[in-house]
Design an enzyme around this catalytic site. Structure first.
Site, PDB file in Angstrom:
ATOM      1  N   LEU A  61     -29.338 -53.736   5.632  1.00 38.06           N
ATOM      2  CA  LEU A  61     -28.564 -55.861   5.491  1.00 38.06           C
ATOM      3  C   LEU A  61     -29.325 -56.923   4.213  1.00 38.06           C
ATOM      4  CD1 LEU A  61     -28.177 -57.229   8.602  1.00 38.06           C
ATOM      5  CD2 LEU A  61     -26.675 -56.719   7.730  1.00 38.06           C
ATOM      6  N   ASP A  62     -28.777 -57.486   3.176  1.00 39.06           N
ATOM      7  CA  ASP A  62     -29.136 -58.358   2.307  1.00 39.06           C
ATOM      8  C   ASP A  62     -30.327 -59.111   2.740  1.00 39.06           C
ATOM      9  OD1 ASP A  62     -27.009 -57.438   0.535  1.00 39.06           O
ATOM     10  OD2 ASP A  62     -25.608 -58.767   1.156  1.00 39.06           O
ATOM     11  N   ARG A  63     -31.358 -59.861   2.173  1.00 37.58           N
ATOM     12  CA  ARG A  63     -32.034 -60.296   2.752  1.00 37.58           C
ATOM     13  C   ARG A  63     -31.600 -61.173   3.241  1.00 37.58           C
ATOM     14  NH1 ARG A  63     -34.898 -64.888   0.400  1.00 37.58           N
ATOM     15  NH2 ARG A  63     -37.345 -65.436   0.491  1.00 37.58           N
TER      16      ARG A  63
END
Length: 242
Positions: A61-63
């Site tokens: 998942l993106d930050r």
């Protein structure tokens, strides 16, 4: 770092990733990552397929995207889960707040996909790409006469930034997306100036991985996990639901 563990056994661990946490070490961030926390929590019980930088990481998942992730604790589990994702057998559901409204209210976005030719740090819809990106969506609720909408997304493919790029493509970017929604000039007519400021200042993309379902890599049992929307998105919904 305390991990929010949703489920764990000898083969897998499912966690609820908080916003602001990078999944694996990279340039400029080698210590404060999910991988560091996993290594501390699991010790040597992580798959080695991803190497030292990405032990156990099957998907990411993106930050600034929160929500559910599954991590493999051995190589066999990693191989089975990776193959399931490749074969589109893992169900991944997201909720997001977007500017505007999607029509029809239930649909599928299918496009070519690839790295942007204008900005190599971004992904983009590419008409001539052989890689396909497929996102199914459903409008859960509209706010402010369609100025903002809560959307459920289900990924059929898992391209980098897929939902974010598809929403930019539809001219309904995710609220708070500084990469794919920065240039979008949204009309929030009807909301107070104070509310408009709060919406536009939302500090991260309002995107959350709310459901994750898959076959257990060893037992074959179908597992399904869900996660409540985090507090920041709930507070934003409360603000706009007038």
């Amino acid at each position: 770092m305390d991990l929010n563990v949703v489920y764990e056994d000898k083969d897998i661990i499912v966690i609820n990733k908080p916003v602001g946490l990078t999944v694996h070490p990279g340039a400029g961030n080698k210590d404060d990552t999910l991988v560091n926390a996993l290594v501390y929590h699991c010790k040597d019980s992580l798959s080695k397929i991803g190497g030292d930088a990405r032990p156990g990481i099957v998907h990411r998942l993106d930050r600034d995207t929160s929500g559910l992730m599954v991590i493999a604790k051995n190589d066999r589990a990693h191989e089975v889960l990776s193959e399931a994702i490749k074969n589109r057998e893992v169900k991944r559901v997201y909720n997001a707040l977007i500017y505007g409204a999607l029509h029809p209210h239930i649909g599928t976005i299918k496009t070519g996909f690839g790295r942007s030719k204008k900005d190599r740090t971004k992904m983009a819809v590419m008409r001539d790409s052989i890689k396909q990106a497929i996102t199914h969506y459903k409008v859960l609720k509209e706010y402010g006469d369609g100025k903002v909408s809560l959307i459920e997304f289900q990924l059929e493919t898992g391209r980098t930034h897929q939902i974010r790029v598809h929403m930019e493509h539809k001219k309904t970017p995710i609220i708070g997306d500084k990469t794919y929604g920065k240039a979008y000039n949204s009309s929030l007519l009807g909301y107070s100036k104070e509310t408009i400021v709060q919406i536009r200042k939302f500090p991260r993309q309002a995107l959350h991985a709310i459901q994750l379902s898959f076959e257990h890599p060893k037992t074959g049992e179908w597992l399904s996990f869900s996660s409540d929307l985090p507090n920041d998105i709930c507070q934003l919904i409360k603000l706009i639901d007038v």
